[in-house]
Motif scaffolding. Sequence first.
Motif, PDB file in Angstrom:
ATOM      1  N   SER A  37       0.819  -1.302   0.091  1.00 11.38           N
ATOM      2  CA  SER A  37       0.048   0.059  -0.019  1.00 11.38           C
ATOM      3  C   SER A  37       0.708   1.306   0.119  1.00 11.38           C
ATOM      4  O   SER A  37       0.526   2.177  -0.858  1.00 11.38           O
ATOM      5  N   TYR A  38       1.726   1.376   0.985  1.00  6.91           N
ATOM      6  CA  TYR A  38       2.780   2.636   0.876  1.00  6.91           C
ATOM      7  C   TYR A  38       3.303   2.544  -0.231  1.00  6.91           C
ATOM      8  O   TYR A  38       3.612   3.731  -0.873  1.00  6.91           O
ATOM      9  N   LEU A  39       4.131   1.524  -0.719  1.00  4.18           N
ATOM     10  CA  LEU A  39       4.622   1.461  -2.094  1.00  4.18           C
ATOM     11  C   LEU A  39       3.872   2.045  -3.219  1.00  4.18           C
ATOM     12  O   LEU A  39       4.287   2.902  -4.242  1.00  4.18           O
ATOM     13  N   GLY A  40       2.554   1.852  -3.228  1.00  4.06           N
ATOM     14  CA  GLY A  40       1.388   2.275  -4.407  1.00  4.06           C
ATOM     15  C   GLY A  40       1.738   3.689  -4.177  1.00  4.06           C
ATOM     16  O   GLY A  40       1.776   4.534  -5.028  1.00  4.06           O
ATOM     17  N   THR A  41       1.553   4.243  -3.034  1.00  6.08           N
ATOM     18  CA  THR A  41       1.460   5.731  -2.742  1.00  6.08           C
ATOM     19  C   THR A  41       2.941   6.373  -3.214  1.00  6.08           C
ATOM     20  O   THR A  41       2.713   7.574  -3.955  1.00  6.08           O
ATOM     21  N   LEU A  42       3.985   5.867  -2.771  1.00  2.00           N
ATOM     22  CA  LEU A  42       4.995   6.537  -3.166  1.00  2.00           C
ATOM     23  C   LEU A  42       5.361   6.573  -4.626  1.00  2.00           C
ATOM     24  O   LEU A  42       5.785   7.449  -5.257  1.00  2.00           O
ATOM     25  N   ALA A  43       4.922   5.437  -5.100  1.00  2.00           N
ATOM     26  CA  ALA A  43       5.132   5.016  -6.655  1.00  2.00           C
ATOM     27  C   ALA A  43       4.143   6.086  -7.253  1.00  2.00           C
ATOM     28  O   ALA A  43       4.932   6.668  -8.354  1.00  2.00           O
ATOM     29  N   ARG A  44       3.183   6.605  -6.953  1.00  2.00           N
ATOM     30  CA  ARG A  44       2.418   7.392  -7.557  1.00  2.00           C
ATOM     31  C   ARG A  44       3.011   8.741  -7.564  1.00  2.00           C
ATOM     32  O   ARG A  44       3.057   9.527  -8.770  1.00  2.00           O
ATOM     33  N   GLU A  45       3.552   9.115  -6.531  1.00  2.00           N
ATOM     34  CA  GLU A  45       4.116  10.452  -6.022  1.00  2.00           C
ATOM     35  C   GLU A  45       5.483  10.425  -7.029  1.00  2.00           C
ATOM     36  O   GLU A  45       5.806  11.624  -7.343  1.00  2.00           O
ATOM     37  N   ALA A  46       6.268   9.464  -7.171  1.00  2.00           N
ATOM     38  CA  ALA A  46       7.486   9.624  -7.927  1.00  2.00           C
ATOM     39  C   ALA A  46       7.241   9.183  -9.464  1.00  2.00           C
ATOM     40  O   ALA A  46       8.278   9.256 -10.164  1.00  2.00           O
ATOM     41  N   GLY A  47       6.262   8.790  -9.623  1.00  2.00           N
ATOM     42  CA  GLY A  47       5.827   8.648 -11.184  1.00  2.00           C
ATOM     43  C   GLY A  47       6.294   7.122 -11.547  1.00  2.00           C
ATOM     44  O   GLY A  47       7.041   7.129 -12.737  1.00  2.00           O
ATOM     45  N   ARG A  48       6.447   6.365 -10.983  1.00  2.00           N
ATOM     46  CA  ARG A  48       6.959   5.030 -10.968  1.00  2.00           C
ATOM     47  C   ARG A  48       6.076   3.973 -11.085  1.00  2.00           C
ATOM     48  O   ARG A  48       4.783   3.993 -10.349  1.00  2.00           O
ATOM     49  N   PRO A  82       6.322  -3.423  -8.984  1.00  2.00           N
ATOM     50  CA  PRO A  82       6.216  -4.763  -9.492  1.00  2.00           C
ATOM     51  C   PRO A  82       5.234  -5.371  -8.713  1.00  2.00           C
ATOM     52  O   PRO A  82       5.127  -5.097  -7.557  1.00  2.00           O
ATOM     53  N   GLU A  83       4.335  -6.364  -9.076  1.00  2.00           N
ATOM     54  CA  GLU A  83       3.376  -6.918  -8.202  1.00  2.00           C
ATOM     55  C   GLU A  83       3.858  -8.012  -7.464  1.00  2.00           C
ATOM     56  O   GLU A  83       3.417  -8.042  -6.187  1.00  2.00           O
ATOM     57  N   LYS A  84       4.949  -8.741  -7.503  1.00  2.00           N
ATOM     58  CA  LYS A  84       5.505  -9.742  -6.682  1.00  2.00           C
ATOM     59  C   LYS A  84       6.606  -9.291  -6.014  1.00  2.00           C
ATOM     60  O   LYS A  84       7.862  -9.335  -6.773  1.00  2.00           O
ATOM     61  N   LEU A  85       6.871  -8.831  -4.970  1.00  2.00           N
ATOM     62  CA  LEU A  85       7.911  -8.560  -4.217  1.00  2.00           C
ATOM     63  C   LEU A  85       8.170  -9.190  -2.688  1.00  2.00           C
ATOM     64  O   LEU A  85       7.018  -9.500  -2.055  1.00  2.00           O
ATOM     65  N   SER A  86       9.293  -9.287  -2.546  1.00  2.00           N
ATOM     66  CA  SER A  86       9.709  -9.910  -1.150  1.00  2.00           C
ATOM     67  C   SER A  86       9.716  -8.612  -0.138  1.00  2.00           C
ATOM     68  O   SER A  86       9.648  -7.534  -0.391  1.00  2.00           O
ATOM     69  N   LYS A  87       9.618  -9.138   1.141  1.00  3.61           N
ATOM     70  CA  LYS A  87       9.509  -8.111   2.302  1.00  3.61           C
ATOM     71  C   LYS A  87      10.936  -7.067   1.964  1.00  3.61           C
ATOM     72  O   LYS A  87      11.085  -6.162   2.267  1.00  3.61           O
ATOM     73  N   ALA A  88      12.134  -7.922   1.934  1.00  3.41           N
ATOM     74  CA  ALA A  88      13.199  -7.210   1.616  1.00  3.41           C
ATOM     75  C   ALA A  88      13.362  -6.282   0.382  1.00  3.41           C
ATOM     76  O   ALA A  88      13.916  -5.325   0.470  1.00  3.41           O
ATOM     77  N   GLU A  89      12.811  -6.857  -0.676  1.00  4.21           N
ATOM     78  CA  GLU A  89      12.782  -6.085  -2.039  1.00  4.21           C
ATOM     79  C   GLU A  89      11.728  -4.659  -1.668  1.00  4.21           C
ATOM     80  O   GLU A  89      12.176  -3.509  -2.294  1.00  4.21           O
ATOM     81  N   ALA A  90      10.795  -5.053  -1.158  1.00  7.85           N
ATOM     82  CA  ALA A  90       9.691  -3.918  -0.784  1.00  7.85           C
ATOM     83  C   ALA A  90      10.408  -2.904   0.049  1.00  7.85           C
ATOM     84  O   ALA A  90      10.342  -1.434  -0.098  1.00  7.85           O
ATOM     85  N   SER A  91      11.095  -3.330   1.041  1.00  7.96           N
ATOM     86  CA  SER A  91      11.915  -2.231   2.066  1.00  7.96           C
ATOM     87  C   SER A  91      12.863  -1.611   1.147  1.00  7.96           C
ATOM     88  O   SER A  91      13.064  -0.186   1.642  1.00  7.96           O
ATOM     89  N   LYS A  92      13.750  -2.117   0.184  1.00  6.42           N
ATOM     90  CA  LYS A  92      14.724  -1.233  -0.560  1.00  6.42           C
ATOM     91  C   LYS A  92      13.957  -0.465  -1.319  1.00  6.42           C
ATOM     92  O   LYS A  92      14.555   0.662  -1.444  1.00  6.42           O
ATOM     93  N   LEU A  93      12.934  -0.876  -2.250  1.00  4.19           N
ATOM     94  CA  LEU A  93      12.010   0.065  -2.924  1.00  4.19           C
ATOM     95  C   LEU A  93      11.560   1.197  -2.060  1.00  4.19           C
ATOM     96  O   LEU A  93      11.327   2.382  -2.862  1.00  4.19           O
ATOM     97  N   ILE A  94      10.716   0.853  -0.985  1.00  4.28           N
ATOM     98  CA  ILE A  94      10.297   2.142  -0.014  1.00  4.28           C
ATOM     99  C   ILE A  94      11.554   3.183  -0.010  1.00  4.28           C
ATOM    100  O   ILE A  94      11.447   4.149   0.047  1.00  4.28           O
ATOM    101  N   ASP A  95      12.687   2.621   0.450  1.00  3.64           N
ATOM    102  CA  ASP A  95      13.800   3.670   0.730  1.00  3.64           C
ATOM    103  C   ASP A  95      13.953   4.354  -0.484  1.00  3.64           C
ATOM    104  O   ASP A  95      14.361   5.603  -0.429  1.00  3.64           O
TER     105      ASP A  95
END
Length: 67
Positions: free
Chosen positions: A28-39, A42-55
Motif C-alpha cells: 500500500s505504501y509503495l503504491g502511494t510512493l510510486a504514484r508520487e514518484a511517477g514509477r 512490481p506485483e510480486k516483491l519480497s519483504k526485503a525487496e519492498a523495503s529497499k524500494l520504499i527507501d
Amino acid sequence: MSDSTGDTVKDPEDWTTGDEPATGAQMSYLGTLAREAGREVPEKLSKAEASKLIDELQGQSGRVADS
C-alpha cells in the motif's frame, strides 16, 4: 561502522523473513510512493525487496524530508 540509527537496524538482505512476500502495508505504501514518484511497482516483491524500494522511492517522492 556506526550510524545514527544504532546497531538494531539490519540490512533487509539479512532479515530472516526477507524472502517472504511483501506485506499489505508495504505494498500500500509503495503504491502511494510510486504514484508520487511517477514509477510502477512490481506485483510480486519480497519483504526485503519492498523495503529497499520504499527507501528508494521515499527519496524520489519528497514525502520524507532529509534530516
